[in-house]
Write a protein that holds these residues in place. Structure first.
Motif, PDB file in Angstrom:
ATOM      1  N   LYS A 100       0.823  -1.213   0.000  1.00  0.00           N
ATOM      2  CA  LYS A 100       0.000   0.000   0.000  1.00  0.00           C
ATOM      3  C   LYS A 100       0.851   1.255   0.000  1.00  0.00           C
ATOM      4  CE  LYS A 100      -4.454  -1.291   1.852  1.00  0.00           C
ATOM      5  NZ  LYS A 100      -4.561  -2.731   2.015  1.00  0.00           N
ATOM      6  N   LYS A 101       1.991   1.189   0.704  1.00  0.00           N
ATOM      7  CA  LYS A 101       2.850   2.377   0.784  1.00  0.00           C
ATOM      8  C   LYS A 101       4.274   2.018   0.384  1.00  0.00           C
ATOM      9  CE  LYS A 101       0.106   4.497   4.404  1.00  0.00           C
ATOM     10  NZ  LYS A 101       0.042   4.939   5.794  1.00  0.00           N
ATOM     11  N   LEU A 102       4.803   2.754  -0.572  1.00  0.00           N
ATOM     12  CA  LEU A 102       6.161   2.495  -1.040  1.00  0.00           C
ATOM     13  C   LEU A 102       6.959   3.803  -0.975  1.00  0.00           C
ATOM     14  CD1 LEU A 102       8.333   0.770  -2.388  1.00  0.00           C
ATOM     15  CD2 LEU A 102       7.198   1.136  -4.592  1.00  0.00           C
ATOM     16  N   HIS A 103       7.971   3.805  -0.103  1.00  0.00           N
ATOM     17  CA  HIS A 103       8.818   4.986   0.060  1.00  0.00           C
ATOM     18  C   HIS A 103      10.169   4.740  -0.601  1.00  0.00           C
ATOM     19  CE1 HIS A 103       6.072   6.719   3.062  1.00  0.00           C
ATOM     20  NE2 HIS A 103       5.928   5.479   3.493  1.00  0.00           N
ATOM     21  N   TYR A 148      -1.759   9.053  -3.464  1.00  0.00           N
ATOM     22  CA  TYR A 148      -0.744  10.075  -3.196  1.00  0.00           C
ATOM     23  C   TYR A 148       0.498   9.773  -4.023  1.00  0.00           C
ATOM     24  CZ  TYR A 148      -3.746  10.575   0.859  1.00  0.00           C
ATOM     25  OH  TYR A 148      -4.842  10.734   1.674  1.00  0.00           O
ATOM     26  N   LEU A 149       0.850  10.704  -4.867  1.00  0.00           N
ATOM     27  CA  LEU A 149       2.052  10.535  -5.676  1.00  0.00           C
ATOM     28  C   LEU A 149       2.925  11.767  -5.477  1.00  0.00           C
ATOM     29  CD1 LEU A 149       3.770   9.075  -7.782  1.00  0.00           C
ATOM     30  CD2 LEU A 149       2.331  10.065  -9.570  1.00  0.00           C
ATOM     31  N   SER A 150       4.147  11.525  -5.020  1.00  0.00           N
ATOM     32  CA  SER A 150       5.040  12.648  -4.763  1.00  0.00           C
ATOM     33  C   SER A 150       6.361  12.426  -5.475  1.00  0.00           C
ATOM     34  CB  SER A 150       5.252  12.771  -3.245  1.00  0.00           C
ATOM     35  OG  SER A 150       5.832  14.012  -2.966  1.00  0.00           O
ATOM     36  N   LEU A 169      -6.402   9.438  -7.900  1.00  0.00           N
ATOM     37  CA  LEU A 169      -5.342  10.302  -7.368  1.00  0.00           C
ATOM     38  C   LEU A 169      -5.938  11.510  -6.632  1.00  0.00           C
ATOM     39  CD1 LEU A 169      -2.288   9.889  -7.531  1.00  0.00           C
ATOM     40  CD2 LEU A 169      -2.225  11.662  -9.277  1.00  0.00           C
ATOM     41  N   PHE A 170      -5.400  11.712  -5.453  1.00  0.00           N
ATOM     42  CA  PHE A 170      -5.908  12.685  -4.510  1.00  0.00           C
ATOM     43  C   PHE A 170      -4.932  13.850  -4.407  1.00  0.00           C
ATOM     44  CE2 PHE A 170      -7.631  13.376  -0.157  1.00  0.00           C
ATOM     45  CZ  PHE A 170      -8.959  13.130  -0.444  1.00  0.00           C
ATOM     46  N   GLU A 171      -3.649  13.462  -4.348  1.00  0.00           N
ATOM     47  CA  GLU A 171      -2.589  14.469  -4.227  1.00  0.00           C
ATOM     48  C   GLU A 171      -1.494  14.169  -5.233  1.00  0.00           C
ATOM     49  OE1 GLU A 171      -0.889  15.211  -0.419  1.00  0.00           O
ATOM     50  OE2 GLU A 171      -2.842  15.332   0.578  1.00  0.00           O
ATOM     51  N   LYS A 194      -5.199  18.170  -4.349  1.00  0.00           N
ATOM     52  CA  LYS A 194      -4.006  18.967  -4.084  1.00  0.00           C
ATOM     53  C   LYS A 194      -3.031  18.799  -5.233  1.00  0.00           C
ATOM     54  CE  LYS A 194      -0.946  19.610  -0.109  1.00  0.00           C
ATOM     55  NZ  LYS A 194      -0.723  19.131   1.266  1.00  0.00           N
ATOM     56  N   LEU A 195      -2.655  19.919  -5.850  1.00  0.00           N
ATOM     57  CA  LEU A 195      -1.710  19.874  -6.968  1.00  0.00           C
ATOM     58  C   LEU A 195      -0.601  20.883  -6.691  1.00  0.00           C
ATOM     59  CD1 LEU A 195      -0.875  18.981  -9.828  1.00  0.00           C
ATOM     60  CD2 LEU A 195      -2.486  20.649 -10.753  1.00  0.00           C
TER      61      LEU A 195
END
Ligand SMILES: [Zn+2]
Length: 361
Positions: A100-103, A148-150, A169-171, A194-195
């Motif tokens: 679910k979360k990949l850093h 969330y994609l950063s 996609l949310f952020e 959020k963009l």
């Protein structure tokens, strides 16, 4: 049984091994392994003895390659490999079907291995900040559940339109890259709230941005934007930041400009486009024989005054509107300059008092 290891004041191989032995004793009951800041250069291959592992924290090490044993961790939901020495998003990621979360922040990642996105159907968060990515593959669209994609602090010159098919996609964080533009397809990111596009080289925002009904926070500080697409003023933003852009200011001067001479293509195009819009049956039938012409016509723009179509010659004007009272905005922004295109001087002379031509001074 949950085994967690906190940070130690000193690091040694012996301690790392001891911690691993403890984790291994837990076998399939071990849910969390944290080996962060241990100067590890190789991932422990004994990971395949921990099939129940949910969280694996390996941040702040010196790992340059993901071990193949990681493919056995099908229960893993959180993987932190931040601040290591990875050069690509490894192919092995495709086996982590529960992730679910990949850093992956703070590595030297410059590409996605082929297939890396294939199995990450449950991924919600992907953090790629501070890497060396210059491009993103189309396959990114396979991360269907991504919220969330950063990708701050990379070297992206563009983003693929496929990224805009991530409908959950949310952020989206793309600060500190070299983006020149944003695809028109951004309009498909219906859930986007959020963009962040701080410090890029964006000159124009696509019209599609005006269709993001859920967008609440937009930060475009430090780009080279002069005007916004018309309709921008209707966005339901809560926060809008745009300092450090050469926005047009309302400082009217008197200027005389030469009337443009239209090219033959412009004259013919206008004739055809406007006949089409009036549903002239002869032109409508004729156009079906000329797909190339049809294709050119699809680039048409509409005059903001008379509503007729034009192709390549227009007058770029600017309309100043006060920002919505609901927006929390940059202090320096008093009026939002909107780009308005007009088909001719005849229309220009019929404009309203808030519309201005753009003068070169
Ligand atoms: Zn017009």
């Amino acid at each position: 049984l949950v085994i967690t290891f906190s940070l130690f004041y000193f690091f040694s191989k012996a301690i790392t091994e001891k911690m691993l032995v403890r984790a291994l004793k837990g076998g399939k009951n071990t849910k969390i392994v944290t080996l962060s800041g241990k100067k590890i250069t190789k991932m422990p291959s004994s990971l395949d003895k921990l099939p129940g592992l949910k969280t694996l924290n390996l941040q702040n090490n010196r790992i340059s390659k993901v071990c193949s044993e990681i493919s056995t961790l099908t229960q893993l939901t959180v993987l932190n490999l931040g601040n290591n020495l990875l050069e690509e998003i490894p192919e092995e990621m495709k086996y982590l079907t529960s992730l679910k979360k990949l850093h992956l922040f703070g590595n030297k990642i410059c590409k996605f291995a082929s297939g890396a996105c294939d199995g990450l159907q449950n991924l919600i968060l992907l953090n790629l900040n501070n890497n060396e990515l210059a491009w993103i593959p189309q396959e990114i669209s396979r991360l269907k559940n991504l919220k969330y994609l950063s990708i701050n602090h990379n070297q992206l010159a563009s983003i693929p339109k496929e990224l805009c098919f991530l409908k959950n996609l949310f952020e989206l964080h793309l600060n500190y890259n070299q983006l020149i533009c944003i695809p028109e397809e951004i309009k498909f990111l219906k859930e986007l709230q959020k963009l962040l596009l701080v410090r890029n080289n964006i000159e124009v925002l696509p019209k599609g941005i005006c269709r993001l009904k859920n967008l609440r926070i937009l930060d475009i500080a430090g780009n080279i934007i002069q005007t916004f697409p018309s309709g921008f003023q209707n966005l339901k933003l809560r926060e809008f930041y745009c300092e450090g852009n050469p926005l047009f200011l309302k400082e009217p001067v008197t200027a005389v400009q030469q009337d443009d001479v239209w090219s033959l293509q412009e004259i013919t195009s206008r004739f055809i486009m406007n006949e089409l819009s009036e549903k002239n049956p002869f032109v409508m039938q004729a156009i079906t024989w000329h797909p190339l012409v049809k294709n050119i016509m699809s680039q048409r723009r509409k005059c903001a005054i008379c509503g007729k179509y034009f192709l390549t010659i227009w007058l770029e004007c600017v309309e100043f509107v006060p920002p919505s009272k609901k927006w929390k905005i940059s202090r320096n922004l008093q009026l939002v300059p909107l780009q308005i295109l007009i088909c001719s001087y005849t229309c220009f002379n019929q404009r309203g008092p808030n519309l201005f031509g753009i003068a070169q001074v």
